[in-house]
Enzyme design. Structure first.
Site: not given
Ligand code: NDP
Ligand code: 2IT
Length: 449
Positions: A129, A169
């Site tokens: 990561k 992420d």
């Molecule tokens: P994005 O940046 O697209 O969206 C994040 C969302 O979460 C936004 O709405 C953001 O609000 C909110 N957010 C982030 N930090 C905080 C915080 N500290 N407090 C409150 N709200 C918060 O990210 P993703 O959708 O990609 O990721 C969301 C989660 O999913 C994370 O935990 C990530 O690790 C996990 N994840 C993502 C994957 C992927 O493929 N993208 C795969 C597996 C897991 P704001 O815009 O106001 O910051």
């Molecule tokens: O937390 C996760 O699994 C991710 N943000 C996606 C990682 C990836 O390599 O697609």
């Protein structure tokens, strides 16, 4: 069992001592170690070969300076990270997070989780990561581009399609992956699948943007099936409004459920009508194109907005936290249980505190832990890597079917491991044990390295 527990506790104590202040990393390690007691009991060879002592130590970690110039000509300095945790079963693989809260403890918790998650997908991917304390919010496209270029100016020497393959992420989506890929290609003079989440015209996979949300919903569908029910007419509370939340809502709508909440870091909305049709389209445009705040949804459709609040107080059948770590504490968990919630699917990484998980498990809620439930994103990244190696692109249906099959398999593997290791129905134990065993065996086979 007693001996194993004190052995495991002593490893945890050392982790806390050697990684001071990294509380998210401690929490992730504790959850895994506690789950592994029955597995270590059954396999004394893992203790002899110090597999746990080795697996909690990242193989390599980089921290670097990322200087960049804003649109006014002012210079800024951020800190960049890449933690290469474990590559016993494949190249390091895992996302990059750009968020002001990022420090080594966050990246290590995420990298550690990724090791077991990637193992669960059944694909050949190790865990890693990275990220930065850079805040993309409010920055122009050009500022984001210059930051990404500077970040890659250092990261490029540590990654490669068979070495380490980053992805998105929090704060890293298609735009950022584009800038990072462009800089890597220029520096290396190589067109390779060194990042996933690429655009469709330059090596990306169909369904990768949708994969985490779709995958998490498929996982919850399996949990519901095991309870003899499905998404039809279920009320779902979703948190977040980014990549994961967006496609979670889309898939729930397709399966006949009704999403009633969304949030961002400023607050949450409650829409009892359900976020579908015109409302869903508005939400997607708001977040994907206009990069606006979720408050605007409440203003547009005249629904409740709760500034600074998370969405766990509403009545719902299912909760799918999809924003960030520790967004469900024990009070939130208790509220959800009291309101009749029967299933939780963790789209975010480590969204529930350890106390919250205990409450869910004790109440008999079907609980899909992050490393199982949100593995669809990285699994589809793995499928993107396969397509890059083949120099072929699969159809949307083909990728979606593979993703669906992988999520069903992860559910089964977690359920079966929970049964086998004496914790029937506990998918936290099941996912940790199933993910761990494959990596542990690979480490055993490859000697002390
Ligand atoms: P994005 O940046 O697209 O969206 C994040 C969302 O979460 C936004 O709405 C953001 O609000 C909110 N957010 C982030 N930090 C905080 C915080 N500290 N407090 C409150 N709200 C918060 O990210 P993703 O959708 O990609 O990721 C969301 C989660 O999913 C994370 O935990 C990530 O690790 C996990 N994840 C993502 C994957 C992927 O493929 N993208 C795969 C597996 C897991 P704001 O815009 O106001 O910051
Ligand atoms: O937390 C996760 O699994 C991710 N943000 C996606 C990682 C990836 O390599 O697609």
């Amino acid at each position: 069992m007693v001996i194993t527990m004190s052995y495991i506790d002593s490893i945890y104590d050392k982790v806390v001592l050697k990684n001071p202040g990294e509380k998210e990393f401690h929490q992730a390690v504790k959850e895994v170690l506690d789950s592994l007691v029955p597995a270590i009991d059954k396999h004394p060879e893992f203790k002899k070969f110090k597999i746990l002592e080795r697996i909690i130590e990242p193989e390599r970690q980089f921290m670097f300076r990322v200087p960049w110039v804003d649109d006014n000509g002012e210079i800024h300095v951020n800190r960049g990270f890449r933690v290469q945790f474990n590559n016993a079963i494949g190249p390091y693989k895992g996302g990059l997070r750009f968020h002001p809260s990022v420090y080594l403890g966050i990246i290590k918790f995420l990298g550690f989780e990724q090791v077991f998650k990637n193992s669960l997908t059944g694909l050949a991917m190790g865990g890693g990561k990275g990220g930065s304390d850079f805040d993309p919010k409010g920055k122009s496209d050009n500022e984001v581009m210059r930051f990404c270029q500077s970040f890659m100016q250092e990261l490029f020497r540590h990654i490669g399609p068979d070495t380490d393959v980053p992805a998105g992420d929090i704060g890293v989506g298609g735009r950022e992956i584009g800038f990072l890929f462009g800089q890597y290609r220029k520096i290396r003079n190589d067109f390779t699948g060194v990042l996933t989440g690429k655009g469709l015209d330059w090596g990306g996979s169909l369904i990768r943007p949708e994969a985490t949300g779709y995958g998490c919903t498929y996982f919850v569908q399996e949990m519901l099936k095991a309870r003899g029910t499905d998404f039809k007419d279920k009320m779902v509370a979703v948190s977040g409004s980014g990549n994961v939340a967006q496609y979670t809502v889309e898939k729930i709508n397709q399966l006949g459920g009704k999403c009633v909440t969304l949030s961002d870091s400023s607050g949450s909305i409650y829409d009892p009508n359900g976020i579908s049709g015109e409302r869903f389209d508005f939400f997607m445009d708001l977040k994907q194109n206009r990069r606006g705040r979720i408050k605007e949804y409440a203003e547009k459709f005249n629904v409740d907005y709760f500034p600074g609040k998370r969405p766990w107080e509403v009545k719902c059948d299912i909760a799918m936290p999809s924003a960030t770590q520790n967004e469900i504490d024990k009070n939130d968990a208790q509220k959800l249980v009291d309101n009749g919630c029967i299933a939780v699917g963790e789209g975010a990484n480590m969204p529930s505190t350890l106390e919250a998980i205990d409450i869910f498990l004790e109440a008999g809620v079907s609980f899909g832990p992050a490393k199982a439930a949100n593995a669809g994103g990285v699994a589809t990244s793995g499928l993107e890597m396969s397509q890059n190696s083949l120099r072929l692109a699969w159809t949307r249906d083909e990728v979606d079917q593979r993703l669906h099959g992988i999520m069903v398999n992860i559910f089964k593997a977690s359920r079966d491991a929970a049964d086998k290791y004496g914790a029937p129905g506990n998918l936290v134990v099941g996912a940790n044990v199933a993910g761990f065993l494959k990596v542990a065996r690979a480490m055993m086979a490859q000697g002390v390295i």
